[in-house]
Design a protein around this motif. Structure first.
Motif, short mmCIF file in Angstrom:
data_model
loop_
_atom_site.label_atom_id
_atom_site.label_comp_id
_atom_site.label_asym_id
_atom_site.label_seq_id
_atom_site.Cartn_x
_atom_site.Cartn_y
_atom_site.Cartn_z
N ASN A 199 -14.34 -69.98 19.16
CA ASN A 199 -14.10 -70.74 20.38
C ASN A 199 -15.05 -70.25 21.45
N GLN A 200 -16.33 -70.50 21.31
CA GLN A 200 -17.33 -70.03 22.27
C GLN A 200 -17.50 -71.09 23.35
N MET A 201 -16.86 -70.85 24.49
CA MET A 201 -16.90 -71.85 25.57
C MET A 201 -18.12 -71.66 26.44
N SER A 202 -18.55 -70.42 26.67
CA SER A 202 -19.63 -70.18 27.61
C SER A 202 -20.48 -69.06 27.04
N PRO A 203 -21.70 -68.96 27.53
CA PRO A 203 -22.50 -67.83 27.08
C PRO A 203 -21.85 -66.53 27.57
N GLY A 204 -21.92 -65.50 26.81
CA GLY A 204 -21.34 -64.23 27.21
C GLY A 204 -19.94 -64.06 26.67
N GLU A 205 -19.18 -63.14 27.28
CA GLU A 205 -17.88 -62.77 26.71
C GLU A 205 -16.73 -63.59 27.24
N ARG A 206 -16.84 -64.02 28.51
CA ARG A 206 -15.65 -64.60 29.12
C ARG A 206 -15.91 -66.06 29.53
N HIS A 207 -14.86 -66.81 29.61
CA HIS A 207 -14.95 -68.15 30.16
C HIS A 207 -13.70 -68.40 31.03
N GLY A 208 -13.78 -69.45 31.86
CA GLY A 208 -12.61 -69.78 32.66
C GLY A 208 -11.61 -70.58 31.84
N ALA A 209 -10.48 -69.93 31.51
CA ALA A 209 -9.50 -70.63 30.68
C ALA A 209 -8.69 -71.62 31.54
N VAL A 210 -8.34 -71.19 32.74
CA VAL A 210 -7.63 -72.08 33.67
C VAL A 210 -8.48 -72.18 34.94
N TYR A 211 -8.75 -73.38 35.40
CA TYR A 211 -9.47 -73.50 36.66
C TYR A 211 -8.81 -74.59 37.48
N GLN A 212 -8.10 -74.19 38.55
CA GLN A 212 -7.40 -75.19 39.36
C GLN A 212 -7.79 -75.03 40.82
N ILE A 213 -8.05 -76.15 41.46
CA ILE A 213 -8.25 -76.13 42.91
C ILE A 213 -7.16 -77.00 43.53
N ASN A 214 -6.42 -76.40 44.43
CA ASN A 214 -5.35 -77.13 45.10
C ASN A 214 -5.94 -77.86 46.30
N TYR A 215 -6.08 -79.18 46.17
CA TYR A 215 -6.73 -79.92 47.26
C TYR A 215 -5.85 -80.12 48.47
N LEU A 216 -4.59 -79.75 48.35
CA LEU A 216 -3.77 -79.78 49.57
C LEU A 216 -4.10 -78.60 50.47
N ARG A 217 -4.64 -77.55 49.85
CA ARG A 217 -4.97 -76.38 50.65
C ARG A 217 -6.45 -76.29 50.98
N CYS A 218 -7.28 -76.85 50.11
CA CYS A 218 -8.73 -76.69 50.23
C CYS A 218 -9.21 -77.19 51.59
#
Lengths: 409, 99, 256, 156
Positions: D112-131
């Motif tokens: 499961n190679q999502m991105s180059p390197g060791e880590r990837h963002g498994a969860v990425y959420q932006i709350n647009y009510l706060r942004c």
């Protein structure tokens, strides 16, 4: 047959129908007025205004009203509950009562009955309106007091002082009308203007004073000191919410329409057509006069909006000074002049004597005003005492040895 | 009913006003009670004007109103002046000469 | 001969008790504003009585003058003098209240019984004849003929009263009030520049910007100028220390 | 004037430097009350404005083009080979003044190679009510994974 006699023949059910009509006209006119004001003000500011609810936003105020009615009704813990509830009721009911004596049409045919669209005709009709509006102020003052909060109290205090002082000027401006129409009944005043000429022409100073003081009386911009948003949050109705707030809203607009209607009646010939267009009064069986009436009322309402769009709010002391030191003395002098002219006329003085009197008054007024102007010039050109130069450090700028802050020398 | 009933109301209101002047301690309320007495007297003037069929009673009532207005204006100015120096609107506090 | 119609009788028996109850309430309520309201109600009922008794002009003038101006003036002064100063209803002179009530009962009873026994010598006339030209016209006729001298005297009294009130309430300034311009100049020419840029707002450095929380000076003490003198006098000032944040918790809890 | 101002007494500057005391005040001409004609002119401004064209854009119906550097909706980018640029470092979340971003990093596994390197963002959420659309997250991103588009955020 005079209007009073005509109205005297009304059966009870016609009176009831007319009362409902007056109420309906006031409410519908308020809804329309709120929409018109928002649209016109928006146009004055290169905006569009409400245009989403209904065609061209016409139903906006209706939806606002429904929204207000569905909001939570809050009574603050510090409030005086009984007075807090009574206040909006007084404010609203009184301004509706003012409409009872306003003649809105000439003779019309209402359900096969010949009558005029005026609920009742009192011999002291205009005084009655003054009385009713002065009770209406209780609503504002009591609302301010009963909220148990500082800003509403200040708003109520301001409003009571404001209304007392501007009602004096308003009452004085009406006196000239009474003298000319030799009656205090609204329908008689309309009739007398129909015979001669509009009071706004003959009694132009009274007309101007009335228009100014009616803006002061209704707490509207630029005299909206009782609810000055920048200074007093919301003024007397800060603590009000839901239907009670809606009642104040309604009262404000009905009041505007009522004073505009009174101005129409007293100065612009009431429901009668413009000079030269008298033939239109027979169209639609006399109901066309209602159109004339509302056209004139809308003219005044437009003046209200125009003022609000153009002028900033006055400072409180300026406002009081204007009322007491300008409006009241001017109207007192004007009444003296009108009364003297009237007496000269009734005593059968020759036209030349009347003209000479008027010319003398004009010359005296002009001489006085030029004297005042010259005094003003003197005050303005008088030097302010030059005190010591200021004693504050100026940050030294790179490569600059001395700084000349005043630009002179 | 006859017009004398108005006179009874007038008498009762006048008495209530008199009691108020004696009993209440707040200078403004005392003042309002005086106003109530004047109003009650006015009512009997108007009633007598009607009973006698002349308007003289109404003219007198009219004069009473003017005088009452004068009285209120001066009286309230006095109360405000006292309040400025004593910070109190109670009539008990204004007896400085006595103590 | 005067006959009173039923509507007037109904109106009377409805309003007269109400006005008497309101007048009694005026004596009994604690707050002066309530007293003023009840008195305004009594005045309005009296105005209705006047109108019912063919004194139309007087009835309307009663509302304009008494309810509109006089009572409004009372309310104005009440608000100026202290709104929530509710009157203490305790007796200051012992035994005053029973004596007053007994005397009032006696006096009122005397008046009522006198009115009951008095004989006029003629029937009540009614004002139909006197008002035939209109109530306002009739009044004006009297006012400017028979009563023109009292009228003039009363009007001079009115002017005197207005002047007297002005003299009483006027507050003479020893020095002319500084204009905004003079204040601005004085601020910059004064000994210190501390206030040249204006006073600190409430809430500066104070972690709370309500008007009752004073601003903090750089050394952490409260700036006395940042809060309204009224709030200070009322004791409504809050200590800004209670809004300070505590030590920030830096300890990292281990993730499971 | 008052206590704390007394402490702030400021010394005068030494001579030779700019000294405001040597500069005389000049009286600034105060405009007097406007004449009647000028007042009327003011009323004419508001009246004539009524007949000018509105500046309002009927926004949801009519979409005006946004400015070239408009801070719009966020976008997570990929490398040209299809791998994600985000490495799940959470720097954007830390930079966010409104605390609107939630990132949970995940390990890249051989299957499961999502991105180059060791880590990837498994969860990425932006709350647009706060942004608050300040763009600090974009500045913080070390891999240019997070950028902002030109589109208003709520349109999608």
């Amino acid at each position: 047959m005079t209007t009073a006699e005509l109205l005297g023949t009304d059966p009870g059910w016609i009176i009831a129908v007319k009362a409902v009509m007056v109420f309906g006209i006031c409410v519908v006119a308020t809804l329309m007025a709120v929409w018109t004001e928002r649209r016109v003000l928006a146009k004055m500011q290169l905006r569009t205004g409400p245009n989403r609810v209904g065609p061209a936003g016409l139903l906006q105020s209706l939806s606002d009203g429904v929204k207000l009615a569905l909001k939570e009704d809050i009574i603050p813990a510090a409030a005086d509950k009984v007075v807090f509830i009574i206040a909006p009721i007084i404010a609203t009911s009184m301004c509706f009562m003012a409409f009872a004596v306003i003649p809105m049409t000439g003779v019309v045919n209402l359900f096969g009955h010949k009558t005029a669209l005026q609920l009742t005709d009192l011999p002291v009709g205009v005084l009655y309106i003054l009385a009713v509006t002065s009770i209406g102020v209780y609503g504002v003052v009591l609302a301010g007091w009963s909220s148990g909060s500082t800003y509403p109290l200040l708003g109520g205090l301001r409003s009571s002082a404001q209304v007392i002082s501007y009602e004096v000027a308003m009452g004085l401006s009406l006196v000239a009308v009474f003298i000319y129409a030799s009656s205090m009944s609204t329908s008689d005043i309309v009739a007398s203007q129909h015979q001669h000429i509009w009071n706004a022409v003959v009694l132009f100073p009274s007309f101007v004073i009335y228009v100014i003081s009616m803006v002061g009386e209704t707490n509207r911009a630029p005299f909206d000191l009782a609810e000055a948003e920048g200074e007093l949050v919301g003024g007397f109705h800060t603590e009000y919410s839901s239907l009670k707030f809606a009642l104040f809203f309604l009262a404000e607009y009905v009041n505007i329409i009522a004073v505009s209607a009174l101005a129409t009646t007293l100065f612009l010939g009431g429901y009668h057509a413009l000079p030269g267009l008298g033939f239109t009064e027979q169209w639609l069986g006399g109901w066309f006069t209602l159109i004339w009436f509302f056209a004139k009322v809308n003219l005044f309402f437009f003046i209200f909006m125009w003022l609000r769009g153009s002028l900033p709010r006055l400072r409180y002391d300026q406002f009081m000074k204007f009322g007491w030191k300008v409006l009241i003395p001017v109207s007192l002098i004007w009444i003296l002049i009108v009364a003297s002219l009237r007496v000269l006329q009734q005593e059968g003085a020759p036209r030349s004597a009347i003209l000479a009197f008027a010319a003398g008054v004009v010359i005296i007024v002009m001489a006085m005003s030029s004297l005042v102007e010259r005094n003003k010039e003197k005050v303005r050109s008088a030097d302010l005492p030059l005190g010591e130069a200021p004693n504050f450090p100026v940050p030294s700028l790179p490569n600059v040895q001395s700084i000349n802050v005043s630009g002179g020398k | 009913m006859n017009p004398y009933n108005y006179l009874y109301v007038s008498a009762i209101l006048f008495t209530i006003g008199a009691v108020g002047v004696v009993v209440r301690r707040n200078a403004i309320v005392v003042f309002m009670c005086v106003e109530l007495m004047l109003n009650a007297a006015n009512l009997s003037f108007v009633t007598f004007s009607r009973i006698n069929g002349t308007l003289d009673g109404q003219v007198v009532a009219f004069f009473t109103m003017v005088v009452a207005a004068c009285e209120v204006v001066v009286g309230l100015a006095i109360i405000v002046t006292i309040y400025r120096s004593r910070r109190s609107a109670s009539i008990d506090d204004a007896s400085l000469l006595k103590r | 001969m005067l006959t009173i119609q039923t509507p007037e009788a109904v109106m009377f028996w409805f309003l007269a008790p109400l006005s008497v109850i309101a007048a009694l309430g005026m004596l009994l309520v604690k707050k002066a504003v309530h007293s003023a309201l009840l008195l305004a109600w009594v005045m309005i009922t009296l105005a209705i009585f006047y109108i019912a008794q063919d004194a139309l002009f007087l009835g309307i003038v009663q509302i304009v003058v008494y309810t509109g101006a006089v009572m409004m003036l009372f309310l104005f002064i009440l608000m100026l003098v202290g709104v929530d100063a509710s009157d203490s209803l305790t007796e200051t002179i012992p035994g005053l209240r029973p004596i007053a009530i007994t005397a009032a009962l006696g006096f009122g009873g005397l008046l009522v019984s006198l009115i009951g026994r008095a004989k006029l010598g003629h029937d009540a006339y009614g004002l139909t004849a006197a008002n035939s030209e209109g109530n306002v016209q009739g009044l004006a006729q009297l006012l400017f003929s028979t009563y023109v001298w009292p009228f003039e005297v009363v009007s001079s009294l009115l002017i005197t009263a207005a002047l007297g009130a002005m003299v009483l309430a006027h507050h003479q300034r020893a020095v002319p009030r500084a204009t905004q311009r003079e204040q601005a100049i004085a601020r910059f020419r004064g000994a210190s520049l501390g206030s040249a840029a204006g006073l600190p707002n409430p809430g500066v450095f104070a972690r709370h910007n309500a008007v009752d929380v004073p601003a903090l000076l750089p050394d952490g003490s409260a700036a006395p100028n940042s809060i309204s003198a009224t709030l200070k006098a009322r004791g409504d000032m809050l200590d800004s220390a209670q809004f300070e944040l505590g030590e920030v918790d830096n300890t990292v809890t281990e993730e499971k | 004037m008052t206590d704390f101002n007394e402490n702030l007494h400021i010394e005068k500057k030494a001579s030779g430097q700019a000294d405001i005391n040597s500069v005389p005040f000049t009286e600034v001409e105060q405009p007097g009350p406007a004449s009647l004609a000028q007042q009327a002119k003011g009323f004419w401004v508001t009246f004539s404005t009524m007949f000018k064209k509105n500046q309002t854009v009927q926004y949801p119906d009519v979409k005006a083009p946004t400015a070239p550097r408009f801070h719009g909706r966020h976008q997570l980018n990929r490398h040209p080979d299809g791998l994600e640029k985000c490495i799940g470092c959470e720097l954007c979340a830390w930079a966010c003044p409104a605390d609107a971003i939630l990132v949970e990093g995940g390990n890249n596994t051989p299957g499961n190679q999502m991105s180059p390197g060791e880590r990837h963002g498994a969860v990425y959420q932006i709350n647009y009510l706060r942004c608050i659309f300040c763009g600090l997250c974009v500045e913080a991103c070390p891999t240019r994974a997070l950028t902002m588009t030109n589109q208003p955020a709520h349109l999608l």
